[in-house]
Write a protein that holds these residues in place. Structure first.
Motif, PDB file in Angstrom:
ATOM      1  N   ALA A  26      28.822  51.612  37.645  1.00 21.62           N
ATOM      2  CA  ALA A  26      29.891  50.950  38.390  1.00 21.62           C
ATOM      3  C   ALA A  26      30.007  49.525  37.866  1.00 21.62           C
ATOM      4  O   ALA A  26      29.002  48.887  37.551  1.00 21.62           O
ATOM      5  N   TYR A  27      31.234  49.044  37.784  1.00 19.44           N
ATOM      6  CA  TYR A  27      31.488  47.666  37.368  1.00 19.44           C
ATOM      7  C   TYR A  27      32.183  46.942  38.506  1.00 19.44           C
ATOM      8  O   TYR A  27      33.102  47.474  39.116  1.00 19.44           O
ATOM      9  N   VAL A  28      31.726  45.728  38.777  1.00 21.57           N
ATOM     10  CA  VAL A  28      32.286  44.909  39.833  1.00 21.57           C
ATOM     11  C   VAL A  28      32.787  43.615  39.202  1.00 21.57           C
ATOM     12  O   VAL A  28      32.019  42.903  38.538  1.00 21.57           O
ATOM     13  N   ALA A  29      34.059  43.329  39.410  1.00 26.72           N
ATOM     14  CA  ALA A  29      34.633  42.065  38.945  1.00 26.72           C
ATOM     15  C   ALA A  29      34.289  40.990  39.966  1.00 26.72           C
ATOM     16  O   ALA A  29      34.310  41.235  41.174  1.00 26.72           O
ATOM     17  N   THR A  30      33.962  39.803  39.473  1.00 26.53           N
ATOM     18  CA  THR A  30      33.544  38.734  40.368  1.00 26.53           C
ATOM     19  C   THR A  30      33.738  37.382  39.701  1.00 26.53           C
ATOM     20  O   THR A  30      33.847  37.297  38.478  1.00 26.53           O
ATOM     21  N   ARG A  79      40.875  48.662  34.089  1.00 27.84           N
ATOM     22  CA  ARG A  79      40.354  49.899  34.680  1.00 27.84           C
ATOM     23  C   ARG A  79      40.098  49.825  36.176  1.00 27.84           C
ATOM     24  O   ARG A  79      39.703  50.812  36.793  1.00 27.84           O
ATOM     25  N   PHE A  80      40.328  48.666  36.764  1.00 27.84           N
ATOM     26  CA  PHE A  80      40.125  48.524  38.205  1.00 27.84           C
ATOM     27  C   PHE A  80      41.353  49.037  38.950  1.00 27.84           C
ATOM     28  O   PHE A  80      42.459  48.992  38.427  1.00 27.84           O
ATOM     29  N   PRO A  81      41.182  49.506  40.193  1.00 25.94           N
ATOM     30  CA  PRO A  81      42.323  50.040  40.953  1.00 25.94           C
ATOM     31  C   PRO A  81      43.194  48.950  41.579  1.00 25.94           C
ATOM     32  O   PRO A  81      43.924  49.207  42.522  1.00 25.94           O
ATOM     33  N   TYR A  82      43.103  47.754  41.065  1.00 29.12           N
ATOM     34  CA  TYR A  82      43.948  46.641  41.512  1.00 29.12           C
ATOM     35  C   TYR A  82      44.129  45.715  40.312  1.00 29.12           C
ATOM     36  O   TYR A  82      43.447  45.849  39.291  1.00 29.12           O
ATOM     37  N   ASP A  83      45.053  44.788  40.418  1.00 30.84           N
ATOM     38  CA  ASP A  83      45.374  43.881  39.321  1.00 30.84           C
ATOM     39  C   ASP A  83      44.429  42.679  39.346  1.00 30.84           C
ATOM     40  O   ASP A  83      44.525  41.818  40.220  1.00 30.84           O
ATOM     41  N   LEU A  84      43.522  42.624  38.387  1.00 28.61           N
ATOM     42  CA  LEU A  84      42.554  41.528  38.340  1.00 28.61           C
ATOM     43  C   LEU A  84      43.231  40.172  38.162  1.00 28.61           C
ATOM     44  O   LEU A  84      42.694  39.150  38.600  1.00 28.61           O
ATOM     45  N   ALA A  85      44.407  40.150  37.543  1.00 27.99           N
ATOM     46  CA  ALA A  85      45.111  38.886  37.324  1.00 27.99           C
ATOM     47  C   ALA A  85      45.454  38.202  38.648  1.00 27.99           C
ATOM     48  O   ALA A  85      45.552  36.974  38.704  1.00 27.99           O
ATOM     49  N   GLU A  86      45.613  38.971  39.724  1.00 27.18           N
ATOM     50  CA  GLU A  86      45.889  38.383  41.038  1.00 27.18           C
ATOM     51  C   GLU A  86      44.725  37.528  41.536  1.00 27.18           C
ATOM     52  O   GLU A  86      44.901  36.629  42.346  1.00 27.18           O
ATOM     53  N   PHE A  87      43.533  37.820  41.047  1.00 28.76           N
ATOM     54  CA  PHE A  87      42.342  37.094  41.486  1.00 28.76           C
ATOM     55  C   PHE A  87      41.831  36.113  40.440  1.00 28.76           C
ATOM     56  O   PHE A  87      41.258  35.078  40.787  1.00 28.76           O
ATOM     57  N   PHE A  88      42.000  36.456  39.173  1.00 27.98           N
ATOM     58  CA  PHE A  88      41.399  35.678  38.097  1.00 27.98           C
ATOM     59  C   PHE A  88      42.415  35.037  37.163  1.00 27.98           C
ATOM     60  O   PHE A  88      42.029  34.408  36.182  1.00 27.98           O
ATOM     61  N   GLY A  89      43.705  35.204  37.443  1.00 26.67           N
ATOM     62  CA  GLY A  89      44.746  34.641  36.596  1.00 26.67           C
ATOM     63  C   GLY A  89      44.959  35.464  35.333  1.00 26.67           C
ATOM     64  O   GLY A  89      44.131  36.306  34.970  1.00 26.67           O
ATOM     65  N   GLU A  90      46.076  35.229  34.672  1.00 28.80           N
ATOM     66  CA  GLU A  90      46.338  35.912  33.402  1.00 28.80           C
ATOM     67  C   GLU A  90      45.290  35.479  32.391  1.00 28.80           C
ATOM     68  O   GLU A  90      45.009  34.305  32.243  1.00 28.80           O
ATOM     69  N   GLY A  91      44.700  36.453  31.734  1.00 29.13           N
ATOM     70  CA  GLY A  91      43.665  36.147  30.750  1.00 29.13           C
ATOM     71  C   GLY A  91      42.274  36.059  31.344  1.00 29.13           C
ATOM     72  O   GLY A  91      41.294  36.118  30.626  1.00 29.13           O
ATOM     73  N   GLY A  92      42.172  35.919  32.659  1.00 29.48           N
ATOM     74  CA  GLY A  92      40.891  35.992  33.355  1.00 29.48           C
ATOM     75  C   GLY A  92      39.858  34.954  32.956  1.00 29.48           C
ATOM     76  O   GLY A  92      38.692  35.287  32.759  1.00 29.48           O
ATOM     77  N   ALA A  93      40.246  33.690  32.883  1.00 33.77           N
ATOM     78  CA  ALA A  93      39.293  32.644  32.502  1.00 33.77           C
ATOM     79  C   ALA A  93      38.096  32.587  33.457  1.00 33.77           C
ATOM     80  O   ALA A  93      36.995  32.252  33.043  1.00 33.77           O
ATOM     81  N   GLU A  94      38.297  32.932  34.723  1.00 31.46           N
ATOM     82  CA  GLU A  94      37.218  32.898  35.720  1.00 31.46           C
ATOM     83  C   GLU A  94      36.699  34.299  36.054  1.00 31.46           C
ATOM     84  O   GLU A  94      36.140  34.517  37.117  1.00 31.46           O
ATOM     85  N   TYR A  95      36.885  35.233  35.131  1.00 31.80           N
ATOM     86  CA  TYR A  95      36.511  36.638  35.333  1.00 31.80           C
ATOM     87  C   TYR A  95      35.073  36.872  34.908  1.00 31.80           C
ATOM     88  O   TYR A  95      34.705  36.642  33.768  1.00 31.80           O
ATOM     89  N   GLY A  96      34.274  37.306  35.863  1.00 31.29           N
ATOM     90  CA  GLY A  96      32.917  37.730  35.572  1.00 31.29           C
ATOM     91  C   GLY A  96      32.814  39.219  35.853  1.00 31.29           C
ATOM     92  O   GLY A  96      33.621  39.793  36.583  1.00 31.29           O
ATOM     93  N   LEU A  97      31.839  39.862  35.270  1.00 23.64           N
ATOM     94  CA  LEU A  97      31.680  41.302  35.431  1.00 23.64           C
ATOM     95  C   LEU A  97      30.206  41.613  35.581  1.00 23.64           C
ATOM     96  O   LEU A  97      29.370  41.102  34.838  1.00 23.64           O
TER      97      LEU A  97
END
Length: 125
Positions: A26-30, A79-97
């Motif tokens: 399982a992968y969790v975006a954070t 691959r997440f069932p929601y749009d990560l860009a809504e939480f981490f912005g386009e490009g996901g500069a603050e995206y951790g996994l």
């Protein structure tokens, strides 16, 4: 939605998460500065529980790791069932996994429990 149990000290905590899967991992975006990231750095042993309305639940007893591989992070982005860009912005500069790698998976249902059946258990290898 699943529930991630973590502990970085004497008091365990639970966080609601929406994981994506690749096989049994399982992968969790954070956010990289989130409490759960600090907690797994201290204690990587976690449990992830999926609970269904019909009282079936799947428990992954696991080891969590922070993903540093940028190619893996990029491959999991969509691959997440929601749009990560809504939480981490386009490009996901603050995206951790974080990867939740199970070493024991239990499946239990209310019917099994009522019939005194043990949970079905899977272990790798």
């Amino acid at each position: 939605i699943a529930y991630l149990a973590i502990s970085s000290g004497k008091q365990p905590t639970v966080r609601a998460v929406t994981p994506a899967y690749d096989g049994v991992t399982a992968y969790v975006a954070t956010e990289p500065r989130a409490f759960k990231v600090r907690a797994i750095r201290h204690n990587p042993l976690v449990e992830l529980i999926h609970h269904h309305a019909d009282f079936r639940h799947l428990t992954l007893r696991s080891r969590a790791i922070l993903v540093e591989d940028e190619a893996l992070k990029a491959s999991m982005w969509g691959r997440f069932p929601y749009d990560l860009a809504e939480f981490f912005g386009e490009g996901g500069a603050e995206y951790g996994l974080m990867a939740i790698q199970p070493f024991r998976i239990e499946l239990m249902s209310l019917g099994d429990y009522a019939a005194s059946k043990p949970p079905r258990v899977w272990r790798p290898g």
